[in-house]
Design a protein around this motif. Structure first.
Motif, PDB file in Angstrom:
ATOM      1  N   ASP A 144      -7.255  -4.842  -1.301  1.00 53.20           N
ATOM      2  CA  ASP A 144      -7.116  -5.207  -2.703  1.00 53.20           C
ATOM      3  C   ASP A 144      -5.690  -4.950  -3.186  1.00 53.20           C
ATOM      4  O   ASP A 144      -5.108  -5.772  -3.911  1.00 53.20           O
ATOM      5  N   VAL A 145      -5.128  -3.812  -2.785  1.00 56.11           N
ATOM      6  CA  VAL A 145      -3.739  -3.496  -3.146  1.00 56.11           C
ATOM      7  C   VAL A 145      -2.792  -4.525  -2.544  1.00 56.11           C
ATOM      8  O   VAL A 145      -1.886  -5.038  -3.214  1.00 56.11           O
ATOM      9  N   GLN A 146      -3.017  -4.852  -1.286  1.00 56.87           N
ATOM     10  CA  GLN A 146      -2.120  -5.782  -0.603  1.00 56.87           C
ATOM     11  C   GLN A 146      -2.167  -7.178  -1.231  1.00 56.87           C
ATOM     12  O   GLN A 146      -1.140  -7.835  -1.403  1.00 56.87           O
ATOM     13  N   SER A 147      -3.365  -7.628  -1.617  1.00 57.92           N
ATOM     14  CA  SER A 147      -3.486  -8.982  -2.153  1.00 57.92           C
ATOM     15  C   SER A 147      -2.967  -9.094  -3.578  1.00 57.92           C
ATOM     16  O   SER A 147      -2.489 -10.155  -3.988  1.00 57.92           O
ATOM     17  N   GLY A 148      -3.066  -7.980  -4.354  1.00 56.62           N
ATOM     18  CA  GLY A 148      -2.700  -8.095  -5.757  1.00 56.62           C
ATOM     19  C   GLY A 148      -1.410  -7.426  -6.171  1.00 56.62           C
ATOM     20  O   GLY A 148      -0.793  -7.829  -7.156  1.00 56.62           O
ATOM     21  N   LEU A 149      -0.982  -6.391  -5.427  1.00 55.45           N
ATOM     22  CA  LEU A 149       0.164  -5.606  -5.874  1.00 55.45           C
ATOM     23  C   LEU A 149       1.272  -5.488  -4.838  1.00 55.45           C
ATOM     24  O   LEU A 149       2.448  -5.441  -5.183  1.00 55.45           O
ATOM     25  N   ARG A 150       0.900  -5.386  -3.566  1.00 52.84           N
ATOM     26  CA  ARG A 150       1.867  -5.055  -2.527  1.00 52.84           C
ATOM     27  C   ARG A 150       1.741  -6.003  -1.340  1.00 52.84           C
ATOM     28  O   ARG A 150       1.190  -5.657  -0.295  1.00 52.84           O
ATOM     29  N   GLU A 151       2.257  -7.205  -1.480  1.00 53.99           N
ATOM     30  CA  GLU A 151       2.174  -8.146  -0.371  1.00 53.99           C
ATOM     31  C   GLU A 151       2.955  -7.667   0.851  1.00 53.99           C
ATOM     32  O   GLU A 151       2.704  -8.106   1.979  1.00 53.99           O
ATOM     33  N   TRP A 368     -11.949   2.516  -9.575  1.00 51.65           N
ATOM     34  CA  TRP A 368     -11.030   1.434  -9.206  1.00 51.65           C
ATOM     35  C   TRP A 368     -11.079   0.313 -10.235  1.00 51.65           C
ATOM     36  O   TRP A 368     -10.094  -0.391 -10.444  1.00 51.65           O
ATOM     37  N   ASP A 370     -13.126  -2.323 -10.100  1.00 53.38           N
ATOM     38  CA  ASP A 370     -13.530  -3.608  -9.528  1.00 53.38           C
ATOM     39  C   ASP A 370     -14.511  -3.332  -8.399  1.00 53.38           C
ATOM     40  O   ASP A 370     -14.138  -2.762  -7.370  1.00 53.38           O
TER      41      ASP A 370
END
Length: 839
Positions: A144-151, A368, A370
């Motif tokens: 979730d972090v990778q897809s929305g905040l930290r590509e 979280w 979500d």
């Protein structure tokens, strides 16, 4: 330290190339390939890392320490410099640390506290095949972090035995595999003798191994208890003289763990008794023989305690193969399995997600914000709903939103029940008692007696602190409890010693905050039975130490559909309960359906949660509440309690059949309603309650009113469409209209073919079987004699005229001479009458 060669070495360039081009990677490598200790250092200088940290998730504390120590030694440094680790109650990292090995709860806290993961460039999930719940959650949060905040965040999932193809597809990631390094391993089975205890079977296998095979022996046992028993038996064996017998599990002091992970300095052979921590997470030098019990302690939800407990279970085949492979790391080896060769194991380990209680997961998801994360295996909906209900009682959730208390609970990194209890007390004595109780609830029972009193266990702990050990208590268990309680006080920054004595009800006053659903009141007519706050009931044993207590908090409960039993509890003070849970004491007027009297009862009830403390009849109840009670009556009695007419039952069947025959009518904004039993019962408040408003009896609902209630959700155009697609009657060639009979089979959840019963003479001249539902569904024709008796059932009218009618005509012409039986039914005039006189 000279760096040894590892099988993973040849794959390291491809790993770096893959992560330079793609943010995710699935890496498969068998035990001993070096993935744990060689992959993180190999990524330190990658341009995409930009000097940030690498965080590697390791499922076990032993493995986390061992991996960090090994990587630090490779660099000639101490742990806490470039390489460090963080585990529960222990932190060995510094500002210089760039490779951080953490255990599962630590990673979740990092993600929750800083979703941007500032300063972190890569997350590595080691031993993912073990499928711990925290690892599944950590991966879902990371994605979730990778897809929305930290590509730019890199995610590497590493495993020894896993369905790598499935995981790579799920992650949309490349997949790399290392062949590892292994020698052939011979497999033998060494079944137990009749009624032989595990430790004695293990001793025989170890003695055989030491006599017939070279090298060190690694023995896999379920847990500490089995290790201690086996160690005691082996110490008295002639075969182990001069041989070092060592234990390896997560509770050992660090120094003893380190000793096991190094070769014997005097070159002696060793027998290592290990839990499944040695399965893949750590490397043991010199092992040529594996003795495998085929057992492991794995988390299972224990409804007695409300927690996940470690139960002994059979391992999966993948784990058995992995364990056996430990014997072939340095040379040809031998694996001895302590189960019959005929016994079949499950292929892969089941995810923890499917077999533990999910309150901790539900709280993490609420924090979280979500719940719709991408999980490799989704949480079971029923278990997740039950977990959220518990969190509501604990005060951690308000609706679906996490409360300030819930966030504080999350910060403690323990089960929400324990966290709620640890945070509830306001004075220091009770806080220290909460730490003691948390330790007692998490650990094995220190007493050998069957007493159901929590107080006896705490008193044994208090006596141990004063230098006394009760005859029925375990000194080692009490020492572990004392240490665990001390760690909890340190965690809460509580510099206050626990009291040396406390009244039993004070323990209950603290304990109830962990078990608000199991607060229980003595039944007014049975002193051994208690009503629970969650609506259930339970009984004390005949010799219970709790007999006569008006209120108790139950920490362990043996659930049983017939008669639940209180296994462990503490008395509590009602006045304290009213102070701590004031909002859960309510007095309200209720109008309810009385199933015994089959009528409505109006009462004024005083309740704590679902415990009825007092109930008095109401002389003048509020009439507006009757509809709710009547709806409850239908929920209890079922839909058959309603006044169904044959025509209304047919209408309902027509709608249900159309939804099945024409799937487009079951979807979209203009969809026909679902009229199954389950759907109607779920929506009683919407469609039935308005029709019951103003009524005081269920039989006051008329047939017409029920019909209008059912049709109330339909537009006029939908009603017309139902009549057009599934007509009540159909015109036949005789000029008459005949009824169509509809039915729906609930067992198969499928429509029954619609039936048109009609006299044969009425269909003369009709070639094809009539159809309904836009021509998609043929009618099943029940062709009748002039006397209304069945002659033939068919959906092929043309075939009937061609093949069967001549035989029917021959038989029926003599029996019904006054009715027409033409030679050519295709051109004959259809009729519902007999032949005119004189013809």
């Amino acid at each position: 330290m000279n760096r040894p060669a590892f099988p993973i070495d040849e794959l390291l360039p491809r790993i770096r190339e893959s992560l330079a081009a793609h943010p995710r990677l699935v890496l498969e490598a068998p035990p001993g390939a070096g993935k744990t200790t060689q992959v993180p250092p190999a990524l330190l200088d990658e341009p995409w890392l930009q000097g940030r940290r690498i965080v590697m998730l390791e499922p076990r504390r032993v493995a986390a320490r061992a991996a960090a120590n090994f990587m630090a030694r490779q660099r000639g440094e101490d742990v806490g410099e470039t390489v460090g680790y963080r585990i529960r109650f222990e932190n060995r990292v510094s500002a210089r640390t760039r490779i951080e090995v953490v255990t599962e709860g630590i990673l979740t806290r990092m993600l929750q506290d800083d979703p941007m993961l500032e300063g972190v460039g890569a997350l590595l999930f080691d031993e993912f095949h073990e499928r711990h719940l925290a690892a599944d959650l950590g991966l879902a949060l990371a994605l979730d972090v990778q897809s929305g905040l930290r590509e730019d965040l890199r995610i590497v999932v590493m495993s020894a035995t896993l369905d790598g193809e499935r995981l790579a597809t799920f992650l949309d990631a490349p997949r790399l595999s290392s062949a590892g390094r292994s020698f052939p391993v011979s497999i033998a089975h060494f079944p137990a003798r009749r009624e032989e205890a595990l430790e004695h079977q293990t001793r025989r296998a170890v003695e055989h191994a030491l006599t017939h095979h070279p090298g060190d022996v690694l023995v896999f046992l379920p847990g500490q208890r089995e290790i201690a028993r086996t160690h005691s038996v082996l110490e008295n064996s002639d075969a182990t003289r001069g041989i070092d017998v060592l234990a390896l599990h997560g509770e050992l002091p660090v120094e003893q763990q380190s000793r096991v992970l190094q070769p014997d300095p005097d070159g002696r052979r060793r027998v290592v008794l290990a839990t499944n921590v040695a399965e893949s997470s750590v490397t043991l030098p010199g092992v040529r023989v594996v003795v495998d019990s085929g057992l492991a302690r794995e988390p299972r939800y224990d409804p007695n305690s409300g927690f996940a407990r470690l139960d002994v279970a059979n391992i999966a085949q993948a784990s058995a193969d992995q364990r056996a492979g430990r014997a072939g790391r340095v040379a040809e080896g031998w694996a001895c399995r302590l189960w019959p060769e005929s016994q079949r194991l499950e292929p892969q380990r089941r995810p923890e997600m499917a077999q533990v209680e999910l309150a901790g997961l539900a709280l993490e998801l609420a924090a979280w914000g979500d719940a719709n994360l991408r999980f490799v295996d989704a949480p079971p909906p029923g278990a997740l709903a039950a977990a959220r209900e518990l969190l509501q009682r604990l005060g951690a959730l308000d609706g679906g939103t996490i409360t300030p208390l819930g966030r504080r609970m999350l910060g403690l990194g323990t089960h929400p029940r324990l966290a709620a209890m640890l945070l509830a007390p306001s004075n220091r004595d009770e806080q220290a008692l909460a730490c003691d109780l948390a330790a007692l609830l998490e650990a094995r029972d220190p007493l050998r007696s069957r007493s159901d009193a929590v107080a006896e266990r705490w008193q044994a702990l208090a006596a141990f602190r004063a230098g006394r050990v009760a005859a029925d208590a375990s000194r080692s268990a009490l020492a572990a409890l004392d240490q665990q309680a001390r760690q909890w006080r340190r965690r809460l920054r509580l510099e206050h010693a626990p009291p040396s004595n406390a009244p039993a009800h004070l323990l209950g006053d603290v304990l109830l905050h962990a078990f608000p659903d199991r607060i229980a009141r003595q039944h007014p007519s049975d002193p051994y039975r208690y009503q629970l706050a969650n609506g259930r009931s339970a009984k004390l044993f005949d010799d219970s130490a709790l007999y006569g207590e008006p209120w108790i908090a139950i920490s362990e409960l043996r659930d049983d559909p017939r008669d639940a039993r209180v296994l462990r509890a503490a008395p509590l003070d009602e006045q304290r309960l009213r102070e701590d849970f004031q909002r859960r004491f309510v007095t309200e007027d209720r109008v309810v359906w009385d199933a015994n009297a089959r009528g409505i009862a109006a009462v004024r009830e005083t309740r704590f949660d679902r415990i009825v403390i007092e109930s008095k009849p109401l002389a003048k109840p509020d009439p507006s509440r009757y509809a709710d009670a009547l709806v409850d009556a239908v929920r209890q009695l079922g839909l058959r309690a309603l006044p169904w007419t044959p025509s209304l039952a047919q209408w309902r069947a027509r709608v249900r059949c159309l939804r099945a025959w024409l799937p487009e009518l079951a979807q979209g904004p203009a969809a026909l309603p679902d009229l199954s039993d389950a759907a109607l019962l779920d929506t009683l408040d919407a469609w039935l309650k308005p029709a019951l408003t103003g009524k005081t009896r269920l039989d006051a609902l008329g047939e017409q009113e029920l019909g209008e209630a059912l049709r109330s959700t339909l537009e006029w155009s939908q009603r017309q469409r139902i009549d057009a697609l599934a007509p009540v009657r159909i015109a036949v060639p005789s000029g008459m209209e005949r009824a169509i009979e509809y039915d729906y089979d609930d067992e198969t959840d499928a429509p029954v073919a619609p039936v048109l019963a009609v006299k044969l003479q009425e269909l003369f001249g009709l070639a094809d079987t009539p159809r309904i539902a836009d021509g998609r569904v043929p009618l099943t024709l029940h062709l009748l004699s002039p006397g209304g008796k069945p002659l033939q059932i068919t959906q092929d009218l043309r075939g009937f005229w061609d093949r069967t009618y001549p035989e029917v005509k021959k038989e029926m012409k003599g029996r019904y001479p006054k009715h027409p039986w033409p030679d050519d039914p295709w051109t004959a005039a259809a009729t519902h009458r007999a032949k005119p006189r004189g013809t």
